[in-house]
Write an enzyme that holds these catalytic residues in place. Structure first.
Site, PDB file in Angstrom:
ATOM      1  N   GLU A   1     -17.811  12.095  22.471  1.00 15.16           N
ATOM      2  CA  GLU A   1     -16.586  12.805  21.902  1.00 15.16           C
ATOM      3  C   GLU A   1     -16.328  12.669  20.622  1.00 15.16           C
ATOM      4  OE1 GLU A   1     -13.729  13.602  24.586  1.00 15.16           O
ATOM      5  OE2 GLU A   1     -15.587  14.194  25.802  1.00 15.16           O
TER       6      GLU A   1
ATOM      7  N   HIS B   1      -2.759   2.145   8.334  1.00 19.17           N
ATOM      8  CA  HIS B   1      -3.935   1.169   7.768  1.00 19.17           C
ATOM      9  C   HIS B   1      -4.075  -0.070   8.620  1.00 19.17           C
ATOM     10  CE1 HIS B   1      -6.338  -1.064   5.026  1.00 19.17           C
ATOM     11  NE2 HIS B   1      -5.445  -2.025   4.926  1.00 19.17           N
TER      12      HIS B   1
ATOM     13  N   GLU C   1       0.953  -1.101   0.094  1.00 20.55           N
ATOM     14  CA  GLU C   1       0.113  -0.064  -0.080  1.00 20.55           C
ATOM     15  C   GLU C   1       1.049   1.335  -0.162  1.00 20.55           C
ATOM     16  OE1 GLU C   1      -2.997  -0.506  -0.650  1.00 20.55           O
ATOM     17  OE2 GLU C   1      -3.697  -2.370   0.274  1.00 20.55           O
TER      18      GLU C   1
ATOM     19  N   HIS D   1     -12.754  -3.898   3.736  1.00 15.77           N
ATOM     20  CA  HIS D   1     -11.287  -3.762   3.636  1.00 15.77           C
ATOM     21  C   HIS D   1     -10.924  -3.376   5.323  1.00 15.77           C
ATOM     22  CE1 HIS D   1      -7.316  -3.751   1.670  1.00 15.77           C
ATOM     23  NE2 HIS D   1      -7.020  -3.424   2.969  1.00 15.77           N
TER      24      HIS D   1
ATOM     25  N   HIS E   1      -7.082  -3.317   9.821  1.00 21.60           N
ATOM     26  CA  HIS E   1      -8.268  -3.940   9.309  1.00 21.60           C
ATOM     27  C   HIS E   1      -9.336  -4.009  10.483  1.00 21.60           C
ATOM     28  CE1 HIS E   1      -6.021  -6.320   5.922  1.00 21.60           C
ATOM     29  NE2 HIS E   1      -6.024  -5.143   5.685  1.00 21.60           N
TER      30      HIS E   1
HETATM   31  P1  13P Z   1       1.047  -5.473   3.145  1.00 18.55           P
HETATM   32  O1  13P Z   1       1.522  -6.712   3.638  1.00 18.55           O
HETATM   33  O2  13P Z   1       1.528  -5.446   1.988  1.00 18.55           O
HETATM   34  O3  13P Z   1       1.427  -4.333   3.767  1.00 18.55           O
HETATM   35  O4  13P Z   1      -0.477  -5.632   2.702  1.00 18.55           O
HETATM   36  C1  13P Z   1      -1.285  -5.749   3.998  1.00 18.55           C
HETATM   37  C2  13P Z   1      -2.681  -4.873   3.610  1.00 18.55           C
HETATM   38  O5  13P Z   1      -3.368  -4.765   4.528  1.00 18.55           O
HETATM   39  C3  13P Z   1      -3.003  -4.659   2.287  1.00 18.55           C
HETATM   40  O6  13P Z   1      -4.095  -3.693   2.329  1.00 18.55           O
HETATM   41 ZN    ZN Z   2      -5.273  -3.727   4.162  1.00 21.95          ZN
END
Ligand code: 13P
Ligand code: ZN
Length: 275
Positions: A170, A140, A116, A211, A142
């Site tokens: 808040e 980023h 990413e 995602h 999940h």
């Molecule tokens: P990477 O292992 O390449 O960082 O990818 C993980 C991910 O969350 C892709 O969206």
């Molecule tokens: Zn991801």
């Protein structure tokens, strides 16, 4: 100084481990990047190898030319960052056009920065501009509950912002500008990076449908705290929706306007629509 002794590296590792402990980083899920300060680059300069081959970023970020970043590696597990930071992370330098990068430290077992990287760098470029250089962290993750909501709420900035604001008093103070939403797209490429960075012009949070989430912030505390706040709010929404489909009572548009006055935040009226 050794890279692992630097304060910014210790802060990065702590944040990655905090994310792992929250359950946001199954396997290699998620990635983290930090735009290093000039004095931080200087403090670890002796440990950096600036002779590696230049490699394509996959997009262009001219405003980040010559900058250094600490980044998680592609396919590396957040679970391992604390125990094996040299293998899990890398420091990269960008070329003078912002088209290529080279690895200067880390990834001892081989590999490359996160897949990413285009999204991280395009977000950094936008945030450098709109915050006058204050924002340095792009994260980023999940996040389970936010992902769950992308299956049941309309994928609209206004809906996600309002629903998540309502779940904790808040929230509008922590993310007054709101939240952007990207519909499902193939991850890892330039297209999703462009879509995300467009949203980052307005927001510090962007949700990727089915995602996860991207957050931007000044430092590790602010950025982790933002991710944590949004995901906790999503958890409350998932819980209330699991108990019953509607709400008996909630925070009203006028309540938000009153809050904005006392907490000195501006809440855009487009999020305060009548339902
Ligand atoms: P990477 O292992 O390449 O960082 O990818 C993980 C991910 O969350 C892709 O969206
Ligand atoms: Zn991801």
């Amino acid at each position: 100084m050794k890279v692992l002794e630097a304060e910014f590296v210790r802060g990065f590792i702590r944040m990655a481990n905090d994310g792992w402990e929250q359950g946001w980083h199954e396997r290699n899920g998620g990635n983290l990047s930090y735009r290093m300060k000039k004095e931080e680059v200087a403090s670890v300069a002796e440990a950096l190898d600036t002779n590696g081959p230049w490699q394509e970023i996959g997009t262009t970020v001219p405003k980040l030319a010559g900058e250094y970043f600490l980044v998680t590696g592609s396919g590396k597990f957040f679970r391992n960052v604390k125990e094996q930071p040299e293998d899990s992370l890398c420091i990269i330098q960008l070329d003078e056009k912002g088209e290529k990068y080279r690895i200067c430290w880390g990834l001892t077992g081989g590999g490359r920065p996160t897949s990413e990287l285009p999204s991280h760098l395009m977000n950094h470029e936008v945030k450098l501009e709109v915050t006058g250089g204050k924002h340095r962290v792009i994260y980023h993750a999940h996040t389970t509950n936010v992902i769950a909501l992308t299956f049941v709420l309309p994928l609209k900035d206004e809906v996600f912002t309002r629903e998540l604001w309502e779940m904790a008093t808040e929230c509008p103070v922590v993310f007054p500008d709101g939240i952007g939403v990207v519909g499902w797209m193939v991850p890892g490429g330039r297209d999703i990076a462009v879509a995300t960075s467009q949203l980052m012009k307005k927001y510090d949070v962007a949700i990727w449908a089915h995602h996860g989430m991207f957050c931007s912030g000044e430092d590790f505390d602010q950025t982790f705290g933002l991710m944590h706040t949004v995901e906790k709010s999503a958890e409350i929404l998932v819980k209330t929706r699991s108990m019953r489909p509607d709400k008996l009572q909630t925070i009203t548009p006028q309540n938000f306007r009153d809050l904005a006055v006392d907490f000195h935040v501006e809440l855009p009226e487009r999020f305060l629509y009548e339902k």
